[in-house]
Design an enzyme around this catalytic site. Structure first.
Site, short mmCIF file in Angstrom:
data_model
loop_
_atom_site.label_atom_id
_atom_site.label_comp_id
_atom_site.label_asym_id
_atom_site.label_seq_id
_atom_site.Cartn_x
_atom_site.Cartn_y
_atom_site.Cartn_z
N SER A 38 0.82 -1.22 0.00
CA SER A 38 0.00 0.00 0.00
C SER A 38 0.84 1.27 0.00
CB SER A 38 -0.97 0.00 1.19
OG SER A 38 -1.82 -1.14 1.15
N ARG A 39 2.07 1.16 -0.48
CA ARG A 39 2.99 2.30 -0.57
C ARG A 39 3.36 2.88 0.79
NH1 ARG A 39 2.91 0.02 -4.73
NH2 ARG A 39 2.73 0.90 -6.81
#
Length: 229
Positions: free
Chosen positions: A201-202
């Site tokens: 999810s970065r």
């Protein structure tokens, strides 16, 4: 895994998705070595021994003119020690001319297979002639002659460099190929080093070392902080 793309028009490519990063390790100011070069050696040694990253020594070197026009290229790291990161090149090349005029540079290592990056910012200095001699004579003979033959970053005709290399082979014969005056090493002495670990999810882990102003080169002190992804 291939990259999903679309081409909505003949002159446009659009990236649709990217594989998620998911490094198993944890990276934090509490988990890293107190010195960035020690941390780099640990990461680089592990990546090299794992054998899944092709050419882990490949790094992007970014330079710029005094008025801020940037340029970047990939070169090979040849040494990393307490003093910094060393690569070798022609001293008349574009990167060398820019480093001579504006002795600051940035480096970036990207090890996609293990979801890691290392980013470096620092000042540039030439290595000693003795260091360049030692490395130059460790290179294959063809690469030594190639260093003489290539007037790096200049415009040439097809076959011109190869013809020059052939003449140099005849000139040097079986004797030692001397180190050219116009060829040698650069050392990037780091003032900032960031380690990046890819996460889902970065929400990546990022740890940055910043050299404490005024600390000596032979015993630098470092401020270690976590950065937002």
């Amino acid at each position: 895994m291939s990259t999903a793309i679309a081409q909505p028009s003949p002159d446009k490519i659009q990236i649709l998705a990217h594989e998620q990063y998911d490094a198993p390790e944890v990276l934090s100011p509490a988990s890293v070595a107190p010195d960035p070069m020690a941390q780099f050696r640990a990461w680089f040694t592990a990546v090299s021994q794992q054998g899944v990253v092709h050419e882990p020594e490949a790094m992007t070197v970014c330079t710029s003119t005094p008025d801020g026009v940037p340029s970047a290229r990939v070169v090979l790291l040849k040494q990393a020690d307490a003093r910094g990161f060393v690569f070798y090149t022609n001293y008349t090349s574009r990167k060398s001319r820019e480093l001579a005029a504006n002795p600051r540079a940035a480096l970036a290592f990207y090890w996609r297979e293990v979801h890691k990056q290392v980013r470096v910012v620092g000042r540039a200095e030439r290595v000693t002639r003795a260091e360049s001699e030692q490395y130059f004579h460790s290179r294959p003979r063809g690469s030594q002659i190639g260093a003489w033959a290539s007037r790096q970053s200049t415009v040439v005709e097809d076959g011109e460099v190869q013809a020059r290399a052939k003449k140099l082979e005849e000139r040097f014969g079986e004797g030692e190929v001397p180190l050219p005056e116009f060829w040698g090493g650069w050392r990037i002495v780091p003032d900032e080093v960031e380690f990046w670990l890819g996460k889902p999810s970065r929400l990546h882990d990022r740890v940055r070392y910043t050299r404490v102003e005024g600390s000596p080169d032979d015993a630098p002190k470092w401020k270690v902080e976590r950065l937002a992804p």
